[in-house]
Design an enzyme around this catalytic site. Structure first.
Site, mmCIF file in Angstrom:
data_model
loop_
_atom_site.group_PDB
_atom_site.id
_atom_site.type_symbol
_atom_site.label_atom_id
_atom_site.label_comp_id
_atom_site.label_asym_id
_atom_site.label_seq_id
_atom_site.Cartn_x
_atom_site.Cartn_y
_atom_site.Cartn_z
ATOM 1 N N GLY A 52 2.139 2.044 10.771
ATOM 2 C CA GLY A 52 3.104 3.132 10.660
ATOM 3 C C GLY A 52 3.790 3.472 11.973
ATOM 4 O O GLY A 52 4.464 4.487 12.086
ATOM 5 N N LYS B 56 0.141 4.219 -0.354
ATOM 6 C CA LYS B 56 -0.500 5.424 0.204
ATOM 7 C C LYS B 56 -0.182 6.619 -0.689
ATOM 8 O O LYS B 56 -0.082 6.462 -1.904
ATOM 9 C CB LYS B 56 -0.073 5.632 1.663
ATOM 10 C CG LYS B 56 -0.271 4.362 2.492
ATOM 11 C CD LYS B 56 -0.151 4.559 3.969
ATOM 12 C CE LYS B 56 -0.370 3.219 4.673
ATOM 13 N NZ LYS B 56 -0.333 3.333 6.126
ATOM 14 N N GLU C 183 -5.874 -5.064 10.277
ATOM 15 C CA GLU C 183 -4.815 -4.100 10.539
ATOM 16 C C GLU C 183 -5.101 -3.353 11.844
ATOM 17 O O GLU C 183 -5.869 -2.385 11.850
ATOM 18 C CB GLU C 183 -4.739 -3.068 9.403
ATOM 19 C CG GLU C 183 -4.421 -3.649 8.048
ATOM 20 C CD GLU C 183 -3.809 -2.598 7.135
ATOM 21 O OE1 GLU C 183 -2.688 -2.826 6.659
ATOM 22 O OE2 GLU C 183 -4.433 -1.543 6.920
ATOM 23 N N SER D 18 2.943 -2.444 10.274
ATOM 24 C CA SER D 18 4.388 -2.543 10.495
ATOM 25 C C SER D 18 4.979 -3.913 10.139
ATOM 26 O O SER D 18 5.870 -4.413 10.839
ATOM 27 C CB SER D 18 4.749 -2.141 11.938
ATOM 28 O OG SER D 18 4.377 -0.789 12.179
ATOM 29 N N GLU E 20 -7.081 4.656 7.628
ATOM 30 C CA GLU E 20 -6.876 6.087 7.346
ATOM 31 C C GLU E 20 -8.101 6.678 6.647
ATOM 32 O O GLU E 20 -8.424 7.850 6.841
ATOM 33 C CB GLU E 20 -5.600 6.263 6.510
ATOM 34 C CG GLU E 20 -4.354 6.048 7.368
ATOM 35 C CD GLU E 20 -3.155 5.465 6.633
ATOM 36 O OE1 GLU E 20 -3.118 5.537 5.389
ATOM 37 O OE2 GLU E 20 -2.269 4.926 7.326
ATOM 38 N N HIS F 273 -9.622 1.199 4.531
ATOM 39 C CA HIS F 273 -8.383 1.353 5.288
ATOM 40 C C HIS F 273 -8.630 2.277 6.477
ATOM 41 O O HIS F 273 -9.422 3.214 6.384
ATOM 42 C CB HIS F 273 -7.286 1.926 4.378
ATOM 43 C CG HIS F 273 -5.945 1.900 5.024
ATOM 44 N ND1 HIS F 273 -5.546 2.857 5.923
ATOM 45 C CD2 HIS F 273 -4.936 1.016 4.932
ATOM 46 C CE1 HIS F 273 -4.324 2.554 6.350
ATOM 47 N NE2 HIS F 273 -3.931 1.441 5.768
ATOM 48 N N ASN G 201 0.870 -1.178 0.000
ATOM 49 C CA ASN G 201 0.000 0.000 0.000
ATOM 50 C C ASN G 201 0.905 1.226 0.000
ATOM 51 O O ASN G 201 1.453 1.591 1.030
ATOM 52 C CB ASN G 201 -0.897 -0.047 1.247
ATOM 53 C CG ASN G 201 -1.758 1.189 1.376
ATOM 54 O OD1 ASN G 201 -1.843 2.013 0.451
ATOM 55 N ND2 ASN G 201 -2.416 1.338 2.516
HETATM 56 P P1 PGA Z 1 2.539 0.054 7.663
HETATM 57 O O1 PGA Z 1 1.086 0.316 7.003
HETATM 58 O O2 PGA Z 1 3.056 -1.214 7.079
HETATM 59 O O3 PGA Z 1 3.358 1.262 7.280
HETATM 60 O O4 PGA Z 1 2.315 -0.038 9.136
HETATM 61 C C1 PGA Z 1 0.201 -0.730 6.762
HETATM 62 C C2 PGA Z 1 -1.042 -0.197 6.126
HETATM 63 O O5 PGA Z 1 -1.474 0.902 6.507
HETATM 64 O O6 PGA Z 1 -1.644 -0.841 5.233
#
Ligand code: PGA
Length: 253
Positions: A175, A11, A169, A215, A99, A97, A9
């Site tokens: 993140g 982003k 997730e 992560s 976010e 997601h 992803n």
């Molecule tokens: P990350 O993000 O691997 O940077 O923690 C995962 C995601 O948001 O899909």
């Protein structure tokens, strides 16, 4: 056997040129190093979907979008529909997601519509669920994740739900560098699968790929992917570096 999937992803990262460079590096490494039993997906920003898809050509790597509209077409400035994704032959789309839930106010009901739009256009939804830290600390994380799955997926019929990929997730792991332990991941994945099994039967639940995200890194991927109910990963930060991402894809082989 369930399909294993590792999706990156991206982003809102990378210029178009940087995205092409990353893709070129990944194509070489995946062709040379990755066995055929895993699907690798790159979820790119909308404007890069077609250029990256064209670059990938007949590589085994697939491209995916990070969101789609709940509408088919019309006066929705700035939005992109699942119909448009279909018209570009984009095979995957991330839906819900955290976010999107957090910054764009997307709720379970809206996400149910987005899932429907994706499926109606033969775009595979990668449906995300997961609890924030305060819910984990309160101990109600299993109830919340079950509710998220229920709200956005349980209106589907038996045939349709098998076309969905689920991604668990935990928000506190996204993140932050703080990964769920493999036990925490396995426990929640089993809860999700049992919840789906209770409604649709275990034969159906056993066919659904459930990815872990939060992560995921080259050095923790192997342990996470070794869990019985973890069928791959949704990878944010570590998908922006070719070597790191390929090591994660290889960890599932
Ligand atoms: P990350 O993000 O691997 O940077 O923690 C995962 C995601 O948001 O899909």
């Amino acid at each position: 056997m369930r399909q294993k999937i590792v999706a990156g992803n991206w982003k809102m990262n990378k210029t178009l040129e940087e995205a092409h460079i990353l893709t070129a590096e990944l194509m070489g490494m995946v062709a040379d190093e990755v066995k055929g039993n895993v699907i690798t997906v790159l979820c790119a920003p909308f404007p890069y979907l077609l250029p990256i898809k064209n670059q990938l050509g007949n590589s085994s790597i697939k491209v995916g979008a990070q969101n789609c509209s709940e509408h088919d077409s019309g006066a929705y400035t700035g939005e992109v529909s699942a119909t448009m994704l279909k018209s570009m032959a984009i095979p995957y789309v991330i839906i819900g997601h955290s976010e999107r839930r957090q910054y764009f106010g997307e709720n379970g009901k809206l996400l149910a519509t987005k899932v429907d739009k994706a499926l109606a256009n033969n775009v595979t939804p990668i449906f995300c669920c997961g609890e924030p830290l305060e819910i984990r600390e309160k101990g109600t994380h299993e109830a919340l994740v079950k509710q998220q799955v229920e709200e956005s997926l349980f209106h589907l019929n038996q045939e349709a739900i098998q076309k969905v990929v689920v991604a668990y997730e935990p928000v506190w792991a996204i993140g932050t560098g703080k990964t769920a332990t493999s036990q925490q991941a396995q426990d929640m994945h089993a809860v999700i699968r049992q919840h789906i099994a209770a409604k649709y039967g275990s034969a159906t639940a056993d066919k659904i790929s459930i990815l872990y995200g939060g992560s995921v890194k080259a050095d923790n991927a192997k342990e996470l992917f070794a869990c019985a109910d973890v069928d791959g990963g949704l990878v944010g930060g570590a998908s922006l570096k070719s070597r790191e991402f390929v090591e994660i894809v290889k960890a599932i082989g």
